[in-house]
Design a protein around this motif. Structure first.
Motif, PDB file in Angstrom:
ATOM      1  N   ASP B  98       0.836  -1.206   0.000  1.00  0.00           N
ATOM      2  CA  ASP B  98       0.000   0.000   0.000  1.00  0.00           C
ATOM      3  C   ASP B  98       0.865   1.247   0.000  1.00  0.00           C
ATOM      4  O   ASP B  98       0.479   2.299  -0.494  1.00  0.00           O
ATOM      5  CB  ASP B  98      -0.886   0.063   1.251  1.00  0.00           C
ATOM      6  N   VAL B 106      -4.409  -0.004  -4.218  1.00  0.00           N
ATOM      7  CA  VAL B 106      -5.075  -1.248  -4.597  1.00  0.00           C
ATOM      8  C   VAL B 106      -4.403  -1.863  -5.821  1.00  0.00           C
ATOM      9  O   VAL B 106      -4.309  -3.080  -5.952  1.00  0.00           O
ATOM     10  CB  VAL B 106      -6.589  -0.998  -4.789  1.00  0.00           C
ATOM     11  N   ASN B 109      -1.462  -3.776  -4.596  1.00  0.00           N
ATOM     12  CA  ASN B 109      -1.909  -5.031  -3.995  1.00  0.00           C
ATOM     13  C   ASN B 109      -2.108  -6.087  -5.064  1.00  0.00           C
ATOM     14  O   ASN B 109      -1.646  -7.216  -4.948  1.00  0.00           O
ATOM     15  CB  ASN B 109      -3.244  -4.841  -3.259  1.00  0.00           C
ATOM     16  N   ARG B 132     -10.454  -7.636  -9.372  1.00  0.00           N
ATOM     17  CA  ARG B 132      -9.097  -7.092  -9.316  1.00  0.00           C
ATOM     18  C   ARG B 132      -8.864  -6.102 -10.445  1.00  0.00           C
ATOM     19  O   ARG B 132      -8.277  -5.041 -10.251  1.00  0.00           O
ATOM     20  CB  ARG B 132      -8.079  -8.225  -9.429  1.00  0.00           C
ATOM     21  N   CYS B 135     -10.687  -2.874  -9.769  1.00  0.00           N
ATOM     22  CA  CYS B 135     -10.067  -2.081  -8.717  1.00  0.00           C
ATOM     23  C   CYS B 135      -8.736  -1.506  -9.179  1.00  0.00           C
ATOM     24  O   CYS B 135      -8.383  -0.378  -8.835  1.00  0.00           O
ATOM     25  CB  CYS B 135      -9.879  -2.924  -7.462  1.00  0.00           C
ATOM     26  N   GLY B 139      -7.768   2.321  -9.240  1.00  0.00           N
ATOM     27  CA  GLY B 139      -6.503   2.851  -8.735  1.00  0.00           C
ATOM     28  C   GLY B 139      -5.848   3.775  -9.739  1.00  0.00           C
ATOM     29  O   GLY B 139      -5.276   4.805  -9.377  1.00  0.00           O
ATOM     30  N   MET B 175     -13.509   2.441  -1.899  1.00  0.00           N
ATOM     31  CA  MET B 175     -12.495   1.609  -1.267  1.00  0.00           C
ATOM     32  C   MET B 175     -12.873   1.321   0.189  1.00  0.00           C
ATOM     33  O   MET B 175     -12.658   0.217   0.690  1.00  0.00           O
ATOM     34  CB  MET B 175     -11.131   2.305  -1.316  1.00  0.00           C
ATOM     35  N   THR B 179     -13.179  -2.370   1.513  1.00  0.00           N
ATOM     36  CA  THR B 179     -12.133  -2.939   2.373  1.00  0.00           C
ATOM     37  C   THR B 179     -12.195  -2.475   3.815  1.00  0.00           C
ATOM     38  O   THR B 179     -11.545  -3.061   4.670  1.00  0.00           O
ATOM     39  CB  THR B 179     -10.745  -2.556   1.833  1.00  0.00           C
ATOM     40  N   VAL B 185      -5.458   0.085   1.669  1.00  0.00           N
ATOM     41  CA  VAL B 185      -6.581  -0.835   1.595  1.00  0.00           C
ATOM     42  C   VAL B 185      -6.196  -2.291   1.834  1.00  0.00           C
ATOM     43  O   VAL B 185      -6.983  -3.061   2.365  1.00  0.00           O
ATOM     44  CB  VAL B 185      -7.299  -0.697   0.242  1.00  0.00           C
ATOM     45  N   TRP B 187      -6.064  -5.003   0.041  1.00  0.00           N
ATOM     46  CA  TRP B 187      -7.280  -5.727  -0.329  1.00  0.00           C
ATOM     47  C   TRP B 187      -7.016  -7.150  -0.812  1.00  0.00           C
ATOM     48  O   TRP B 187      -7.811  -8.049  -0.570  1.00  0.00           O
ATOM     49  CB  TRP B 187      -8.027  -4.930  -1.397  1.00  0.00           C
ATOM     50  N   THR B 188      -5.931  -7.362  -1.548  1.00  0.00           N
ATOM     51  CA  THR B 188      -5.736  -8.698  -2.124  1.00  0.00           C
ATOM     52  C   THR B 188      -5.052  -9.622  -1.127  1.00  0.00           C
ATOM     53  O   THR B 188      -4.455  -9.181  -0.148  1.00  0.00           O
ATOM     54  CB  THR B 188      -4.876  -8.638  -3.392  1.00  0.00           C
ATOM     55  N   CYS B 193      -8.968 -12.387  -3.018  1.00  0.00           N
ATOM     56  CA  CYS B 193      -9.147 -11.066  -2.419  1.00  0.00           C
ATOM     57  C   CYS B 193      -9.647 -11.229  -0.993  1.00  0.00           C
ATOM     58  O   CYS B 193     -10.217 -12.256  -0.639  1.00  0.00           O
ATOM     59  CB  CYS B 193     -10.163 -10.256  -3.220  1.00  0.00           C
TER      60      CYS B 193
END
Lengths: 354, 425
Positions: B98, B106, B109, B132, B135, B139, B175, B179, B185, B187-188, B193
């Protein structure tokens, strides 16, 4: 009691004292309001709220800021030239205040009614460059120095355009006295043998007779007051804070104050020269001969000045900043010839009409 | 009586040899005063400066307002990310990503998760893939919006900055809904995820993305693209010719603005980018203005991609079924011994990945973000090397800034759109 009142209204010294107190106090108040206005208009332009917490509509924000400035530690850095460092902030405030003293806010209501009005105004506003040059030089900091050098070059370059643009007005008016310039914009202009009345008196204003001159004057005024797009001396993204980087507390506040007083001064000069000063299509003659008339005229004048100030703010939050060489290009290669050509044209027309 | 210096004080005047030694270590860089021979001013810009976008330091040698030499000094935000990865393991490293390009966390990630998965060939379920991709493109919007806003601010147009931030605020909200965090975030996860999208999220993003190109046109382009001052400030400034861009190994919008059509989404498609219909905007002159135009167009293309992706997000799981890699469902952990052990192992030891090594790069907003991952069968990478696009972009600074005006430095820096978190790592 009557004696005191008489002295205050009739006597030369007494009435001057009243005017000084009035203008000297109203100007900083106006600045406080102006700072608030600037921030609110900026917020409005930028889709956000702006200061709205201190007092109604956040109007007292500027006073809160002032208290903050007063309470901050007054740092005197060790590496500065002390004398110049202390003089510079004062020099930033005094010249624009003096310029305000020359501006007629109403009929026979200028602190100093000078025959050479505008020349004196330019002379004093010219001194303002010393504040910036000294401030930057005395700071002994490179960012401040670059800001100061930029500012000196910029102010000197654009002062010429400013003066030449105003010269057009004086060719038309035939006088340098600001009061006469105002009166001449309301003395009944005739088109095809018909004297103008009511709202059509607008055509008597110098902004109509001198449109190019007015635009150039306004551009040069932006440059003279270091406002965007000419805010290179304090270009934040390049020079941190430019010439006042090293100043803190009240010393910084004085620079800040000076900048805004300069805006008020330039706007009121623009109002006087091009927008008919305190006149408004005959409305200014209401309450003939009373104090109310003077107040009304002051109000008209302030309203017009506020419109000009709003333009200053509006432009600042809209356009990007010039680069140094582009600024010089615009000043010397574009504005200067344009002003001279316009001046020559004005002179020819005036000579032809006579 | 000779004055005794206070204890611990350092002699003020350093010998030329000492200065040279300091310069060699990158400390002094001769950042004091004026050059004695040429009389050029040596100006230290940064690490704390309004427009160095973080903690970049540049030592400028200036002849008046013209730059004779620019020496960037980086490393003020170095946190030892690659070593942290070796110590913490795969999933625990994701929060650190991050902090690379923190304007598109994101996307980082997604990049690191895919790089790790690619070593052992894990295929994430289709739903995770589409999410993904959406997102990652959000990003990109996020990063480009800030890039444009700061760009405008650095050349003096302060208002556009706020308009861009208003749009970014919506992405923050998405976001947060997705998350729980707005900024960092994380996130992954390896193999999928962390969370599925909440109800209404897809519709919200669709509404936002449908309106965004219009708002960018109205609020950003109208204010800048044809603004005479803005164009004058950027045209012919910070020019990076094609060959220079290639020789420095630049990637992303900066490379494309120089006229090289190179986008990993097209050249080495991942996440199924080959199934989407979008264009790769390419510039012509490689100057700051072209970089601005490329970013504007990329945002519009991103919106196009997101709209397509949102329409085809399939139902299904968002992590792989192999629970030696991804966490099992919490309910089953509470009732099933085997799943409990899986959960324990994934959390304490990390996902079980076979030994191998692989380089994997994704097209991040700032350029190619690459990870070279060496796994050794344990829950931690043996080596995880990061190729940050900002680092590579900044390497061309001395070349680009030479001969520019001081104000151009700011415009050029802003147009390169780097982020020091990723450069210094």
């Amino acid at each position: 009691m009557d004696g005191v009142m008489n002295w205050l209204t009739q006597d030369r010294v007494g009435s001057a004292l009243v005017k000084v107190l009035l203008v000297g106090n109203v100007a900083p108040m106006l600045v406080a309001f102006l700072v608030w206005l600037e921030r609110r208009v900026a917020a409005w332009a930028q889709d956000r709220m702006g200061p709205n917490r201190v007092g109604p509509f956040g109007l007292l924000q500027s006073f809160a800021d002032l208290i903050k400035f007063l309470l901050k530690e007054d740092v005197l850095p060790g590496h500065v030239n002390k004398a110049m460092y202390l003089v510079a902030p004062c020099l930033a405030v005094i010249p624009p205040l003096v310029v305000l003293a020359l501006v007629p806010f109403a009929d026979r209501f200028a602190i100093a009614d000078v025959d050479t009005g505008i020349l004196a105004a330019f002379a004093f506003s010219g001194i303002g460059v010393y504040a910036i040059a000294l401030g930057g030089w005395a700071s002994n900091s490179k960012y401040a120095l670059i800001g100061a050098v930029r500012a000196s070059a910029q102010l000197i370059s654009y002062e010429i355009c400013l003066g030449l643009a105003a010269l057009g007005v004086f060719i038309v008016a035939g006088t340098l006295r600001l009061e006469d310039v105002v009166k001449m914009q309301a003395d009944g202009f005739t088109i095809h043998g018909e004297t103008l009345h009511g709202i059509s008196k607008f055509f008597d204003w110098n902004i109509v007779k001198q449109p190019i001159g007015a635009i150039i004057f306004l551009i040069a005024a932006f440059a003279e007051t270091n406002r965007t797009p000419f805010d290179l001396p304090e270009a934040e993204s390049e020079l941190a804070a430019g010439y006042h980087t090293e100043f803190s507390s009240m010393k910084f506040a004085l620079f800040f104050l000076g900048e805004y007083v300069a805006i008020v001064a330039m706007s009121s000069l623009f109002t006087t020269l091009y927008l008919g000063g305190w006149t408004l299509f005959g409305v200014e003659n209401a309450f003939e001969g009373t104090t109310a008339q003077t107040l009304l005229q002051i109000l008209i004048f302030l309203a017009k000045t506020m419109c000009v100030i709003f333009t200053f703010i509006w432009v600042r939050w809209t356009v990007p900043r010039f680069r140094y060489d582009q600024l010089m290009d615009l000043g010397w290669k574009r504005l200067m010839p344009a002003t001279l050509a316009w001046l020559a044209a004005t002179a020819c027309v005036v000579a032809f009409l006579k | 009586m000779t004055p005794v210096p206070p204890e611990g004080s350092v002699p003020v005047a350093a010998s030329p040899a000492a200065l040279a030694a300091a310069s060699a270590h990158g400390h002094g860089l001769g950042a004091e005063g004026f050059d004695p021979e040429s009389g050029h001013m040596i100006l230290n810009m940064g690490p704390s400066h309004p427009s160095t976008h973080g903690v970049l330091r540049i030592v400028l040698e200036m002849d008046g307002e013209r730059i004779v030499r620019a020496t960037p000094d980086i490393g003020y935000l170095h946190r030892g990310m690659e070593k942290i990865a070796e110590a913490y393991g795969y999933n625990k490293f994701i929060p650190y990503t991050d902090r690379f390009d923190y304007l598109a966390p994101v996307a980082n990630n997604v990049g690191v998760a895919m790089a790790i998965e690619s070593v052992v060939g894990i295929e994430v379920p289709p739903r995770a893939r589409s999410l993904r991709l959406s997102c990652a493109e959000l990003g990109r919007l996020h990063s480009h919006l800030l890039g444009l806003g700061c760009f405008a601010m650095d050349v003096g147009a302060l208002t556009v900055f706020l308009y861009c931030f208003r749009e970014r605020e919506s992405i923050y909200d998405f976001m947060e809904a997705l998350t729980g965090a707005r900024f960092t975030v994380s996130w992954t996860r390896v193999g999928g995820c962390a969370r599925d999208v909440p109800p209404g999220w897809i519709e919200g993003v669709r509404r936002f993305v449908q309106g965004l190109p219009g708002r960018v046109e109205r609020d950003v382009e109208k204010m800048l693209t044809t603004n005479r001052i803005f164009v004058d400030r950027l045209k012919g400034v910070g020019v990076i010719p094609k060959d220079v861009a290639l020789s420095y190994g630049l990637t992303g919008p900066v490379l494309r603005a120089s006229g090289v059509e190179w986008d990993l989404r097209k050249e080495r498609p991942y996440l199924g980018y080959e199934e989407y219909d979008f264009d790769v905007p390419v510039g012509e002159h490689g100057d700051a203005y072209d970089r601005y135009l490329v970013r504007i167009e990329e945002m519009k293309q991103s919106c196009k991609i997101i709209l397509q992706a949102l329409d085809r997000i399939p139902e299904g799981p968002i992590t792989v079924e192999d629970h030696k890699i991804s966490l099992p469902v919490k309910r089953s952990v509470l009732t099933n011994m085997e799943q409990l052990i899986h959960q324990f192992m994934v959390v304490t030891e990390g996902p079980e990945l076979a030994a191998g090594e692989r380089y994997f790069g994704i097209e991040n907003p700032k350029g190619e973000l690459g990870f070279y991952v060496v796994t050794d069968g344990t829950g931690k990478p043996m080596r995880l090397r990061v190729r940050g696009p900002s680092f590579v972009t900044l390497s061309c600074l001395p070349h680009v800034l030479k001969g520019a005006m001081f104000a151009d430095v700011v415009a050029t820096l802003a147009s390169l759109d780097f982020v020091m978190g990723e450069c210094d790592r």
